[in-house]
Design an enzyme around this catalytic site. Structure first.
Site, PDB file in Angstrom:
ATOM      1  N   CYS A  84       0.356   3.240   3.478  1.00  0.00           N
ATOM      2  CA  CYS A  84       0.808   2.776   4.796  1.00  0.00           C
ATOM      3  C   CYS A  84       1.872   1.687   4.756  1.00  0.00           C
ATOM      4  CB  CYS A  84      -0.380   2.290   5.616  1.00  0.00           C
ATOM      5  SG  CYS A  84      -1.076   0.717   5.048  1.00  0.00           S
ATOM      6  N   CYS A 112      -5.073   0.764   6.577  1.00  0.00           N
ATOM      7  CA  CYS A 112      -5.307   2.219   6.596  1.00  0.00           C
ATOM      8  C   CYS A 112      -6.609   2.641   5.922  1.00  0.00           C
ATOM      9  CB  CYS A 112      -4.129   2.958   5.982  1.00  0.00           C
ATOM     10  SG  CYS A 112      -3.960   2.753   4.187  1.00  0.00           S
ATOM     11  N   CYS A 144      -7.398  -1.217   1.611  1.00  0.00           N
ATOM     12  CA  CYS A 144      -6.332  -1.676   2.492  1.00  0.00           C
ATOM     13  C   CYS A 144      -6.926  -1.878   3.880  1.00  0.00           C
ATOM     14  CB  CYS A 144      -5.206  -0.640   2.538  1.00  0.00           C
ATOM     15  SG  CYS A 144      -3.896  -1.054   3.715  1.00  0.00           S
ATOM     16  N   CYS A 186      -8.534  -5.682  -9.752  1.00  0.00           N
ATOM     17  CA  CYS A 186      -8.157  -4.607 -10.660  1.00  0.00           C
ATOM     18  C   CYS A 186      -7.728  -3.427  -9.784  1.00  0.00           C
ATOM     19  CB  CYS A 186      -9.369  -4.270 -11.533  1.00  0.00           C
ATOM     20  SG  CYS A 186      -9.069  -3.023 -12.769  1.00  0.00           S
ATOM     21  N   CYS A 231       0.854  -1.191   0.000  1.00  0.00           N
ATOM     22  CA  CYS A 231       0.000   0.000   0.000  1.00  0.00           C
ATOM     23  C   CYS A 231       0.889   1.239   0.000  1.00  0.00           C
ATOM     24  CB  CYS A 231      -0.903  -0.012   1.231  1.00  0.00           C
ATOM     25  SG  CYS A 231      -1.956   1.446   1.362  1.00  0.00           S
TER      26      CYS A 231
END
Length: 136
Positions: A52, A101, A98, A123, A49
């Site tokens: 984060c 976060c 995510c 995707c 991510c």
């Protein structure tokens, strides 16, 4: 337990992320098709991510779907993503966020007939991730 290095307010997110990153990760936007940094990347490694640093996908799950965004048939660990119903834009889709976060990553689609182990296509916006190349 929260990570003290991860922003907690939208003001902090705006200060941490670029305007384009903020638009996708915090506002649920989508980068233009076929323009993302990782759409055709074949580098081995972990996709984390961008907001984060949580590990989301690996190159082992990445495949070329032709959709214009990086595609994965599964997350590296199902606990690292959160799936929620998305009824925006007159459609019913499954949004991928995510789990650490709560940043928007993209959408997952099922039953499209890809010859992958799961018949799922995560995707994901390139701008929502950072590739950490494998060290051999």
């Amino acid at each position: 337990m929260s990570d003290p290095t991860t922003p907690t307010s939208e003001q902090d997110w705006r200060a941490t992320l670029s305007p384009a990153e903020y638009a996708v990760l915090r506002e649920g936007g989508t980068e233009p098709a076929f323009r993302g940094e990782y759409t055709d990347t074949e580098t081995e490694g972990v996709y984390a991510c961008r907001a984060c640093g949580a590990e989301l996908f690996t190159s082992r799950e990445k495949f070329h779907s032709g959709c214009g965004w990086p595609a994965f048939f599964a997350p590296a660990d199902a606990d690292n993503v959160r799936l929620i119903e998305d009824r925006s834009h007159g459609m019913i889709r499954t949004e991928v966020r995510c789990a650490k976060c709560d940043s928007h990553l993209g959408h997952v689609f099922r039953g499209e007939g890809f010859s992958t182990p799961t018949d799922e296509r995560y995707c994901i916006n390139s701008i929502s991730m950072t590739l950490r190349p494998a060290t051999n």
